[in-house]
Design a protein around this motif. Structure first.
Motif, mmCIF file in Angstrom:
data_model
loop_
_atom_site.group_PDB
_atom_site.id
_atom_site.type_symbol
_atom_site.label_atom_id
_atom_site.label_comp_id
_atom_site.label_asym_id
_atom_site.label_seq_id
_atom_site.Cartn_x
_atom_site.Cartn_y
_atom_site.Cartn_z
ATOM 1 N N VAL A 1 28.966 -9.619 -12.863
ATOM 2 C CA VAL A 1 28.283 -8.345 -12.653
ATOM 3 C C VAL A 1 29.076 -7.509 -11.659
ATOM 4 O O VAL A 1 29.500 -7.999 -10.612
ATOM 5 N N GLU A 2 29.289 -6.248 -12.016
ATOM 6 C CA GLU A 2 29.968 -5.327 -11.108
ATOM 7 C C GLU A 2 28.923 -4.419 -10.460
ATOM 8 O O GLU A 2 27.958 -4.006 -11.098
ATOM 9 N N TYR A 3 29.144 -4.105 -9.192
ATOM 10 C CA TYR A 3 28.139 -3.349 -8.430
ATOM 11 C C TYR A 3 28.647 -1.988 -7.993
ATOM 12 O O TYR A 3 29.829 -1.812 -7.663
ATOM 13 N N LEU A 4 27.741 -1.024 -7.973
ATOM 14 C CA LEU A 4 27.991 0.232 -7.279
ATOM 15 C C LEU A 4 27.752 0.030 -5.794
ATOM 16 O O LEU A 4 28.452 0.606 -4.954
ATOM 17 N N ALA A 5 26.759 -0.793 -5.480
ATOM 18 C CA ALA A 5 26.455 -1.203 -4.106
ATOM 19 C C ALA A 5 25.898 -2.627 -4.204
ATOM 20 O O ALA A 5 24.809 -2.817 -4.755
ATOM 21 N N PRO A 6 26.631 -3.643 -3.738
ATOM 22 C CA PRO A 6 26.201 -5.034 -3.884
ATOM 23 C C PRO A 6 24.779 -5.257 -3.372
ATOM 24 O O PRO A 6 24.385 -4.730 -2.325
ATOM 25 N N SER A 7 24.027 -6.008 -4.151
ATOM 26 C CA SER A 7 22.631 -6.364 -3.853
ATOM 27 C C SER A 7 21.667 -5.191 -4.004
ATOM 28 O O SER A 7 20.471 -5.348 -3.805
ATOM 29 N N LEU A 8 22.215 -4.004 -4.352
ATOM 30 C CA LEU A 8 21.334 -2.846 -4.507
ATOM 31 C C LEU A 8 21.340 -2.347 -5.950
ATOM 32 O O LEU A 8 20.328 -2.473 -6.655
ATOM 33 N N LEU A 9 22.456 -1.808 -6.425
ATOM 34 C CA LEU A 9 22.547 -1.271 -7.781
ATOM 35 C C LEU A 9 23.805 -1.785 -8.460
ATOM 36 O O LEU A 9 24.897 -1.735 -7.877
ATOM 37 N N ALA A 10 23.636 -2.248 -9.710
ATOM 38 C CA ALA A 10 24.766 -2.761 -10.491
ATOM 39 C C ALA A 10 25.208 -1.735 -11.513
ATOM 40 O O ALA A 10 24.428 -0.879 -11.948
ATOM 41 N N LYS A 11 26.467 -1.809 -11.902
ATOM 42 C CA LYS A 11 26.937 -1.001 -13.024
ATOM 43 C C LYS A 11 26.259 -1.492 -14.303
ATOM 44 O O LYS A 11 25.796 -2.630 -14.368
ATOM 45 N N ASP A 12 26.233 -0.637 -15.315
ATOM 46 C CA ASP A 12 25.701 -1.015 -16.628
ATOM 47 C C ASP A 12 24.308 -1.626 -16.510
ATOM 48 O O ASP A 12 24.037 -2.723 -16.985
ATOM 49 N N SER A 13 23.415 -0.898 -15.853
ATOM 50 C CA SER A 13 22.071 -1.443 -15.605
ATOM 51 C C SER A 13 21.023 -0.336 -15.646
ATOM 52 O O SER A 13 21.336 0.853 -15.590
ATOM 53 N N LEU A 14 19.756 -0.758 -15.733
ATOM 54 C CA LEU A 14 18.602 0.132 -15.645
ATOM 55 C C LEU A 14 17.854 -0.185 -14.358
ATOM 56 O O LEU A 14 17.563 -1.351 -14.083
ATOM 57 N N ALA A 15 17.554 0.842 -13.572
ATOM 58 C CA ALA A 15 16.880 0.629 -12.295
ATOM 59 C C ALA A 15 15.771 1.655 -12.116
ATOM 60 O O ALA A 15 15.845 2.773 -12.645
ATOM 61 N N TRP A 16 14.752 1.281 -11.371
ATOM 62 C CA TRP A 16 13.653 2.184 -11.016
ATOM 63 C C TRP A 16 13.466 2.176 -9.502
ATOM 64 O O TRP A 16 13.507 1.114 -8.872
ATOM 65 N N LEU A 17 13.284 3.353 -8.919
ATOM 66 C CA LEU A 17 12.874 3.516 -7.521
ATOM 67 C C LEU A 17 11.529 4.221 -7.568
ATOM 68 O O LEU A 17 11.434 5.351 -8.050
ATOM 69 N N TYR A 18 10.485 3.557 -7.089
ATOM 70 C CA TYR A 18 9.145 4.136 -7.249
ATOM 71 C C TYR A 18 8.364 4.063 -5.951
ATOM 72 O O TYR A 18 8.679 3.288 -5.030
ATOM 73 N N GLY A 19 7.353 4.871 -5.859
ATOM 74 C CA GLY A 19 6.484 4.904 -4.684
ATOM 75 C C GLY A 19 5.489 6.030 -4.821
ATOM 76 O O GLY A 19 5.527 6.825 -5.767
ATOM 77 N N ASP A 20 4.576 6.114 -3.850
ATOM 78 C CA ASP A 20 3.579 7.184 -3.853
ATOM 79 C C ASP A 20 4.255 8.538 -3.658
ATOM 80 O O ASP A 20 5.346 8.615 -3.074
ATOM 81 N N PRO A 21 3.618 9.621 -4.106
ATOM 82 C CA PRO A 21 4.137 10.954 -3.792
ATOM 83 C C PRO A 21 4.239 11.120 -2.271
ATOM 84 O O PRO A 21 3.367 10.671 -1.528
ATOM 85 N N GLY A 22 5.327 11.738 -1.810
ATOM 86 C CA GLY A 22 5.481 11.981 -0.384
ATOM 87 C C GLY A 22 6.059 10.822 0.407
ATOM 88 O O GLY A 22 6.043 10.847 1.641
ATOM 89 N N CYS A 23 6.579 9.799 -0.281
ATOM 90 C CA CYS A 23 7.144 8.642 0.441
ATOM 91 C C CYS A 23 8.642 8.810 0.673
ATOM 92 O O CYS A 23 9.310 7.877 1.104
ATOM 93 N N PHE A 24 9.197 9.989 0.360
ATOM 94 C CA PHE A 24 10.598 10.339 0.606
ATOM 95 C C PHE A 24 11.579 9.701 -0.376
ATOM 96 O O PHE A 24 12.765 9.591 -0.082
#
Length: 455
Positions: A126-149
């Motif tokens: 696996v190749e990473y854009l940022a190790p342990s955070l986001l990988a290349k060739d992948s699907l990711a979600w960042l979610y939270g309540d409205p107003g959580c920055f």
């Protein structure tokens, strides 16, 4: 044999003509008889009308013309239908060719991805854009309540990746790739956010990030194709979609129709080989990714962001799912105002027009002190314990600065809520978070300091 058949045929025709004439005698006109007759009898009456219509009794000549027009229209429709059938057959044949080619591509792709156990070492890691955070060739979600920055966090990650070499995110080195940021919620504040980030980092983003400032409906084929064309021009390694709801108008989020969105972002992933990071919301009142389970199931990475102080600008980003890496990491972050014009902030200009919030790492003591109530301070400290790690009341008092009697009440409440388990008696009383708790994942905080800083 032939003579008998001819005789039978003539007899049948004679019988139909007789029936037609009887029908016309009973009806006010041959035209009315035609309209009332069954299809076989209609044909015979039409022949009678088309022969010597004016010489037949009870014949309405205008009605006869209407009947002839009906037959002409029917004949035309028949010719058109036959022509359409020919075209349709040609289209089916062409589609079969396309299907065969696609089947060949699919078969080839399946064949290329067959490995024996001995050959598994040949699969690239696996190749990473940022190790342990986001990988290349992948699907990711960042979610939270409205107003959580989360939009600020997404821009911070995107900008760090866009610059790459010399820039890290939360101490994590980043790989430089072009970024496409779909600002589907609008571009109103994006200019200020970007300029503030550049001022904080001391680096200009230039053409490293491309912003799409409208919300394409990417579950529609034409919109998706337009986005893919943009990707071919930009060649992004990271695509940020802010937010999912703005690019899926009218779709039922809790229905299986959400698989259309998964298919759309997966096509973007396949064609770019990049990471598609989608910003989304929680189900109200929970820490659950909103929508159909197909979203979470399709994700390689899921990041959850939540505010940790209701009155202050502090938040926590934690990994809820990491397909091929550690899923127990989290980062405490704070937001501060960053000016980017370089001018003094009093009379020379409107400081609000040349400043914005930027993400920065938060020291643990700052996060604790930002809590508005003693209970929230204790709860936050407890929620960041590793499962089964034992603490005493004195430990909690020292870490939070909350007095003895208040800590005691807070610990009792947390035990009643099932977040903590009490063990021992007397002077040996201690507390720990059960490893099976569902409230939070075990976590290890990142090192304090600036989230975006040079190596």
């Amino acid at each position: 044999m032939t003579e008998t058949s001819d005789q039978n045929g003539h007899a049948a025709i004679a019988a139909e003509e007789a029936r037609a004439r009887i029908a016309s005698a009973l009806a006010p006109s041959l035209a009315t008889a035609y309209l009332d007759a069954e299809p076989p009898l209609r044909e015979v009456i039409f022949k009678l009308l088309g022969g010597e219509a004016s010489g037949l009794p009870y014949v309405d000549v205008e009605h006869v013309s209407a009947i002839r027009e009906e037959h002409q229209a029917r004949d035309h429709l028949k010719r058109v239908t036959e022509s359409e059938l020919i075209r349709r057959r040609a289209g089916i044949a062409a589609q079969k060719v396309i299907d065969a080619e696609q089947a060949g591509d699919i078969a080839a792709r399946i064949s290329e991805n067959l490995y024996t156990a001995a050959q598994l070492d040949d699969i690239p890691p696996v190749e990473y854009l940022a190790p342990s955070l986001l990988a290349k060739d992948s699907l990711a979600w960042l979610y939270g309540d409205p107003g959580c920055f989360k939009s600020f966090a997404a821009l911070d990650i995107a900008a760090s990746v866009a610059l790459g070499a010399g820039i890290s995110w939360a101490g994590i080195p980043t790989t430089q790739v072009p970024v496409l940021y779909v600002a589907a919620e609008g571009s109103g504040g994006m200019r200020k956010r970007v300029r503030a980030w550049e001022a904080m980092a001391g680096r200009a983003l230039g053409d490293r990030i491309t912003f799409l400032t409208t919300g394409p409906n990417i579950t529609e084929e034409s919109h998706l194709n337009a986005v893919l064309e943009v990707c071919r021009n930009v060649q992004p390694g990271l695509i940020v979609i802010d937010t999912q709801s703005r690019v899926t108008p009218g779709l039922e989020e809790n229905g299986s129709v959400m698989t259309l969105y998964v298919q759309a972002v997966d096509r973007i992933r396949q064609e770019t080989g990049g990471c598609v990071l989608t910003l989304h919301h929680t189900t109200k009142g929970t820490e659950v990714l909103r929508g159909h389970g197909s979203l979470y199931g399709a994700a390689d990475t899921v990041l959850f962001m939540s505010r940790t102080a209701s009155e202050e600008r502090y938040a926590k980003i934690q990994i809820k799912k990491q397909k091929d890496d550690d899923d127990s990491l989290f980062w405490n972050v704070g937001l501060r105002v960053q000016h980017f014009c370089g001018l003094p902030g009093e009379e020379d200009h409107n400081a609000r027009e040349c400043s914005s919030l930027v993400i920065a790492a938060a020291h643990w003591s700052d996060v604790i002190n930002a809590q508005t109530t003693a209970f929230e301070k204790v709860r936050l400290m407890i929620m960041d314990l590793e499962p089964d790690k034992v603490v005493t009341k004195r430990n909690v008092m020292d870490l939070t600065g909350v007095p003895d009697s208040t800590v005691k009440r807070c610990l009792k409440t947390l035990c009643e809520q099932g977040i903590l388990t009490k063990t021992g008696a007397g002077n040996d009383v201690a507390y720990f978070r059960p490893s099976l708790t569902l409230d939070d994942a075990a976590a290890h905080p990142a090192q304090p300091g600036s989230l975006t800083e040079p190596h």
